[in-house]
Design a protein around this motif. Structure first.
Motif, PDB file in Angstrom:
ATOM      1  N   ALA A   1       4.941   8.743  -0.623  1.00 21.47           N
ATOM      2  CA  ALA A   1       5.610   9.153   0.668  1.00 21.47           C
ATOM      3  C   ALA A   1       5.894   7.975   1.617  1.00 21.47           C
ATOM      4  CB  ALA A   1       4.593  10.355   1.242  1.00 21.47           C
ATOM      5  N   LYS A   2       4.879   7.137   1.675  1.00 20.52           N
ATOM      6  CA  LYS A   2       5.192   5.905   2.456  1.00 20.52           C
ATOM      7  C   LYS A   2       4.643   4.776   1.850  1.00 20.52           C
ATOM      8  CE  LYS A   2       4.343   8.056   7.237  1.00 20.52           C
ATOM      9  NZ  LYS A   2       3.685   8.368   8.365  1.00 20.52           N
ATOM     10  N   LEU A   3       5.420   3.545   2.262  1.00 20.80           N
ATOM     11  CA  LEU A   3       4.932   2.366   1.752  1.00 20.80           C
ATOM     12  C   LEU A   3       4.808   1.399   2.900  1.00 20.80           C
ATOM     13  CD1 LEU A   3       5.039   0.455  -0.875  1.00 20.80           C
ATOM     14  CD2 LEU A   3       7.558  -0.156  -0.161  1.00 20.80           C
TER      15      LEU A   3
ATOM     16  N   ILE B   1       0.955  -1.234   0.090  1.00 24.48           N
ATOM     17  CA  ILE B   1      -0.153   0.082   0.072  1.00 24.48           C
ATOM     18  C   ILE B   1       0.825   1.331   0.227  1.00 24.48           C
ATOM     19  CG2 ILE B   1      -1.786   1.088   1.038  1.00 24.48           C
ATOM     20  CD1 ILE B   1      -2.541  -1.171   2.730  1.00 24.48           C
ATOM     21  N   ARG B   2       0.625   2.051  -0.957  1.00 25.97           N
ATOM     22  CA  ARG B   2       1.374   3.435  -0.942  1.00 25.97           C
ATOM     23  C   ARG B   2       0.550   4.512  -0.660  1.00 25.97           C
ATOM     24  NH1 ARG B   2       3.082  -0.151  -5.211  1.00 25.97           N
ATOM     25  NH2 ARG B   2       5.332   0.034  -5.450  1.00 25.97           N
ATOM     26  N   LEU B   3       1.153   5.414   0.350  1.00 23.15           N
ATOM     27  CA  LEU B   3       0.399   6.794   0.592  1.00 23.15           C
ATOM     28  C   LEU B   3       1.093   7.599  -0.092  1.00 23.15           C
ATOM     29  CD1 LEU B   3      -1.175   8.316   2.663  1.00 23.15           C
ATOM     30  CD2 LEU B   3       0.717   8.536   4.153  1.00 23.15           C
ATOM     31  N   CYS B   4       0.442   8.428  -0.892  1.00 26.38           N
ATOM     32  CA  CYS B   4       0.934   9.651  -1.749  1.00 26.38           C
ATOM     33  C   CYS B   4       0.450  10.875  -1.180  1.00 26.38           C
ATOM     34  CB  CYS B   4       0.676   9.463  -3.072  1.00 26.38           C
ATOM     35  SG  CYS B   4       1.166   7.890  -3.829  1.00 26.38           S
ATOM     36  N   ASP B   5       1.002  12.005  -1.468  1.00 25.08           N
ATOM     37  CA  ASP B   5       0.811  13.530  -1.163  1.00 25.08           C
ATOM     38  C   ASP B   5       1.157  14.335  -2.316  1.00 25.08           C
ATOM     39  OD1 ASP B   5       0.793  15.887   0.077  1.00 25.08           O
ATOM     40  OD2 ASP B   5       2.173  15.539   1.647  1.00 25.08           O
ATOM     41  N   MET B   6       0.053  14.772  -2.682  1.00 23.55           N
ATOM     42  CA  MET B   6      -0.087  15.495  -3.895  1.00 23.55           C
ATOM     43  C   MET B   6       0.553  16.873  -3.928  1.00 23.55           C
ATOM     44  SD  MET B   6      -3.837  14.808  -5.255  1.00 23.55           S
ATOM     45  CE  MET B   6      -4.892  15.287  -4.025  1.00 23.55           C
ATOM     46  N   ARG B   7       0.858  17.256  -2.499  1.00 24.76           N
ATOM     47  CA  ARG B   7       1.651  18.429  -2.463  1.00 24.76           C
ATOM     48  C   ARG B   7       3.037  18.305  -2.821  1.00 24.76           C
ATOM     49  NH1 ARG B   7       0.597  19.624   3.921  1.00 24.76           N
ATOM     50  NH2 ARG B   7       1.158  17.498   3.668  1.00 24.76           N
ATOM     51  N   ALA B   8       3.563  17.194  -2.803  1.00 26.68           N
ATOM     52  CA  ALA B   8       4.889  16.939  -3.266  1.00 26.68           C
ATOM     53  C   ALA B   8       5.206  16.975  -4.702  1.00 26.68           C
ATOM     54  CB  ALA B   8       5.646  15.362  -2.695  1.00 26.68           C
ATOM     55  N   ALA B   9       4.339  16.648  -5.485  1.00 22.08           N
ATOM     56  CA  ALA B   9       4.603  16.594  -7.026  1.00 22.08           C
ATOM     57  C   ALA B   9       3.385  16.402  -7.726  1.00 22.08           C
ATOM     58  CB  ALA B   9       5.508  15.692  -7.516  1.00 22.08           C
ATOM     59  N   ALA B  10       3.095  16.591  -8.964  1.00 23.09           N
ATOM     60  CA  ALA B  10       2.175  16.566  -9.635  1.00 23.09           C
ATOM     61  C   ALA B  10       1.629  15.216 -10.032  1.00 23.09           C
ATOM     62  CB  ALA B  10       1.745  17.523 -11.080  1.00 23.09           C
ATOM     63  N   LEU B  11       2.738  14.392 -10.317  1.00 23.26           N
ATOM     64  CA  LEU B  11       2.883  13.128 -10.670  1.00 23.26           C
ATOM     65  C   LEU B  11       3.316  12.296  -9.367  1.00 23.26           C
ATOM     66  CD1 LEU B  11       2.076  11.091 -12.673  1.00 23.26           C
ATOM     67  CD2 LEU B  11       4.323  10.945 -13.595  1.00 23.26           C
ATOM     68  N   CYS B  12       2.384  11.624  -8.785  1.00 26.46           N
ATOM     69  CA  CYS B  12       2.779  11.041  -7.546  1.00 26.46           C
ATOM     70  C   CYS B  12       3.477   9.460  -7.639  1.00 26.46           C
ATOM     71  CB  CYS B  12       1.388  10.927  -6.658  1.00 26.46           C
ATOM     72  SG  CYS B  12       0.772  12.240  -6.131  1.00 26.46           S
ATOM     73  N   ASP B  13       4.520   9.654  -8.579  1.00 28.86           N
ATOM     74  CA  ASP B  13       5.155   8.485  -8.893  1.00 28.86           C
ATOM     75  C   ASP B  13       5.842   7.802  -7.767  1.00 28.86           C
ATOM     76  OD1 ASP B  13       4.194   8.157 -11.220  1.00 28.86           O
ATOM     77  OD2 ASP B  13       5.711   8.490 -12.484  1.00 28.86           O
ATOM     78  N   ARG B  14       6.379   8.787  -6.912  1.00 26.55           N
ATOM     79  CA  ARG B  14       7.217   8.707  -5.928  1.00 26.55           C
ATOM     80  C   ARG B  14       6.317   8.638  -4.437  1.00 26.55           C
ATOM     81  NH1 ARG B  14      12.962  11.709  -6.434  1.00 26.55           N
ATOM     82  NH2 ARG B  14      13.547  10.537  -8.271  1.00 26.55           N
TER      83      ARG B  14
ATOM     84  N   GLY C   1      -7.245 -12.668   4.959  1.00 31.02           N
ATOM     85  CA  GLY C   1      -7.481 -11.931   6.371  1.00 31.02           C
ATOM     86  C   GLY C   1      -7.540 -10.432   5.944  1.00 31.02           C
ATOM     87  N   LEU C   2      -7.702  -9.936   7.184  1.00 37.77           N
ATOM     88  CA  LEU C   2      -7.747  -8.365   7.378  1.00 37.77           C
ATOM     89  C   LEU C   2      -6.250  -7.843   8.007  1.00 37.77           C
ATOM     90  CD1 LEU C   2     -11.257  -7.543   8.459  1.00 37.77           C
ATOM     91  CD2 LEU C   2     -10.417  -6.906   6.308  1.00 37.77           C
ATOM     92  N   LYS C   3      -5.843  -6.828   7.645  1.00 37.52           N
ATOM     93  CA  LYS C   3      -4.670  -6.130   8.401  1.00 37.52           C
ATOM     94  C   LYS C   3      -5.006  -4.582   8.662  1.00 37.52           C
ATOM     95  CE  LYS C   3      -1.384  -9.193   6.371  1.00 37.52           C
ATOM     96  NZ  LYS C   3      -0.328  -9.362   5.327  1.00 37.52           N
ATOM     97  N   VAL C   4      -4.729  -4.349   9.723  1.00 34.67           N
ATOM     98  CA  VAL C   4      -5.078  -2.637   9.996  1.00 34.67           C
ATOM     99  C   VAL C   4      -3.745  -2.138  10.276  1.00 34.67           C
ATOM    100  CG1 VAL C   4      -5.889  -1.065  11.791  1.00 34.67           C
ATOM    101  CG2 VAL C   4      -7.096  -3.101  11.338  1.00 34.67           C
ATOM    102  N   TRP C   5      -3.492  -1.119   9.718  1.00 34.81           N
ATOM    103  CA  TRP C   5      -2.223  -0.445   9.688  1.00 34.81           C
ATOM    104  C   TRP C   5      -2.285   1.255  10.257  1.00 34.81           C
ATOM    105  CZ3 TRP C   5       1.921  -2.897   6.953  1.00 34.81           C
ATOM    106  CH2 TRP C   5       1.653  -3.951   6.052  1.00 34.81           C
ATOM    107  N   ASP C   6      -1.369   1.302  11.079  1.00 35.08           N
ATOM    108  CA  ASP C   6      -1.196   2.679  11.633  1.00 35.08           C
ATOM    109  C   ASP C   6      -0.637   3.549  10.786  1.00 35.08           C
ATOM    110  OD1 ASP C   6      -0.536   5.292  12.993  1.00 35.08           O
ATOM    111  OD2 ASP C   6      -0.661   3.986  14.892  1.00 35.08           O
ATOM    112  N   LEU C   7      -1.268   4.610  10.096  1.00 39.95           N
ATOM    113  CA  LEU C   7      -0.328   5.487   9.100  1.00 39.95           C
ATOM    114  C   LEU C   7       0.812   5.989   9.608  1.00 39.95           C
ATOM    115  CD1 LEU C   7      -3.147   7.391   7.341  1.00 39.95           C
ATOM    116  CD2 LEU C   7      -2.306   5.168   6.944  1.00 39.95           C
TER     117      LEU C   7
END
Length: 456
Positions: free
Chosen positions: A270-272, A255-268, A311-317
């Motif tokens: 913020a968190k994996l 699961i990838r967390l992306c921040d649109m403030r960092a770049a217009a194209l969120c290929d990188r 199964g299910l997994k719960v993640w802390d951001l």
């Protein structure tokens, strides 16, 4: 609210009870009638379902059921309309199914309701409004709408507004098309209620609700050479409060967390978020069962839930290394993966949902079973889990506590347990929804929508 169980752990009764079932309890079900998505609106007064025939059915909370103590989770049909029609892509010689993949409600701003619905290629914004008045006393036309002969108009009248039978109208306000090469698997509204994202296998686009002829590509994982493709996007969702954040999951179990403030194209990203695989447990089916079929952020925005095959997994951001909670849904199927692969059930995409207070999780399984897990207040560990069944037996016992179901995991089967070999894999609970404020849940079982509620 907290989940309470009177279960003795061996199939005893619980405090959950059957409320309603919508649809015909018939064995002969057409493919077009199968429910493909379920969604409550933001206050829980409306509940929408989409089916493989391209229809959207909206149910409204029965006003009388809210006056009862305790409240009842009963809904009546409010509106039914055809959202999508089958199409044909002549350039690629492909049929485009009318099946509704997702429905998302907009927050209500006026008397009308708005929702987004999508099939594989086209997203539509629908306005659902009521009309309970009619205008009479026109000068230039008859009451039936026909034009009047001007020679017969001898005096001017002031038109008047009179009460009329309630009529619910659904009209398409926007059509967002031609932006996806591959099948759309997710749509998610932003917290600003002005933009939304749509995701297919390789790309995620950002739309403005008022602009239909252009969208911004914010994620593109398509390689230059398609032979190098190693993963596809399986689900995507905006953060519930931070309009610049969104997450998307992949078939590799990440699961990838992306921040649109960092770049217009969120290929990188913020968190994996990825859990390291145990090399000793690796098998031929490891990649398939680790693929994430659904990802949902909690209502508070702090946690994230992902559903893989088992199964299910719960993640802390705030912690990427491993999930803070793990819930096995049907671990007993691990020994059946070979036969599940042969009948294609291993590719089933189960959805998951949070309760309104983020303390409980729900997802589906086979044999008409669905699972409810209760989390601890601090976010760690489990406090309770329950297997219930959406079946005709439940519908025959309204207001009676449901029996908790158990599957035998050993050769020695107890009296109230069901053997793994006896499970019906055609009865799949893929789509579930939880009322945003109450202990009322909606479960889609083939062409039927079951509603259950906690008696307390």
């Amino acid at each position: 609210m907290f989940y309470r169980s009177n279960s003795d752990g061996n199939g005893g009764e619980t405090t959950w009870c059957f409320s309603q079932v919508k649809g015909t309890l018939e064995d002969d079900v057409t493919e077009a009638d199968l429910i493909s998505c379920v969604e409550f609106n933001h206050d829980g007064e409306l509940l929408a379902t989409g089916d493989k025939g391209g229809r959207v059915v909206i149910f409204q909370r029965d006003p009388a059921s809210k006056q009862c103590v305790p409240k009842k989770g009963e809904y009546n049909v409010y509106s039914t309309f055809q959202s999508h029609e089958p199409e044909f892509d002549y350039l690629k010689s492909l049929e485009i199914e009318e099946k509704i993949n997702k429905i998302r409600w907009l927050k209500r701003k006026n008397q009308a309701h708005f929702l987004l619905s999508t099939n594989d290629k086209t997203i539509k914004l629908w306005k659902v409004s009521e009309r309970d008045k009619r205008v009479t006393g026109y000068n230039t036309r008859e009451e039936g709408g026909r034009p009047r002969d001007p020679a017969r108009v001898t005096q001017l009248r002031v038109p008047t507004v009179r009460p009329a039978d309630l009529m619910v109208e659904a009209s398409p306000r926007r059509i967002f098309a031609n932006a996806h090469t591959y099948h759309i698997n997710s749509i998610s509204l932003n917290s600003d209620q002005e933009t939304y994202l749509s995701a297919d296998d390789l790309r995620i686009n950002l739309w403005h609700l008022e602009i239909t002829d252009q969208s911004f590509n914010i994620v593109d994982i398509k390689p230059a050479n398609m032979e190098e493709l190693t993963e596809v996007i399986t689900a995507a969702e905006f953060h519930p409060t931070e309009c610049n954040l969104f997450v998307y999951s992949s078939s590799k179990g990440t699961i990838r967390l992306c921040d649109m403030r960092a770049a217009a194209l969120c290929d990188r990203h913020a968190k994996l978020f990825e859990e390291p695989e145990d090399p000793h447990a690796r098998s031929f089916f490891s990649e398939i069962i680790s693929s994430i079929s659904d990802v949902k952020l909690s209502n508070s925005g702090r946690y994230m839930m992902s559903r893989d095959y088992l199964g299910l997994k719960v993640w802390d951001l705030r912690m990427e290394t491993k999930p803070v909670e793990t819930y096995p849904v049907h671990e007993y199927l691990r020994s059946k993966l070979c036969s599940l692969y042969e009948n294609d059930c291993i590719f089933d995409k189960f959805e998951c949902c949070w309760s309104g207070d983020d303390q409980r999780l729900m997802t589906g399984s086979y044999n008409g079973f669905f699972r409810i897990f209760e989390r601890s207040g601090g976010g760690g560990g489990r406090r309770g889990e329950l297997t219930l069944e959406a079946s005709r037996e439940a519908a025959a016992r309204p207001r009676q506590p449901l029996r908790a179901r158990r599957v035998a995991t050993t050769a020695k089967r107890k009296k109230d347990e069901i053997s793994v070999d006896c499970l019906d894999f055609n009865k799949k609970i893929l789509h579930t929804a939880w009322h945003p404020h109450e202990s009322v849940i909606a479960v889609a079982a083939t062409n039927n929508l079951f509603l259950f509620q906690d008696k307390f």
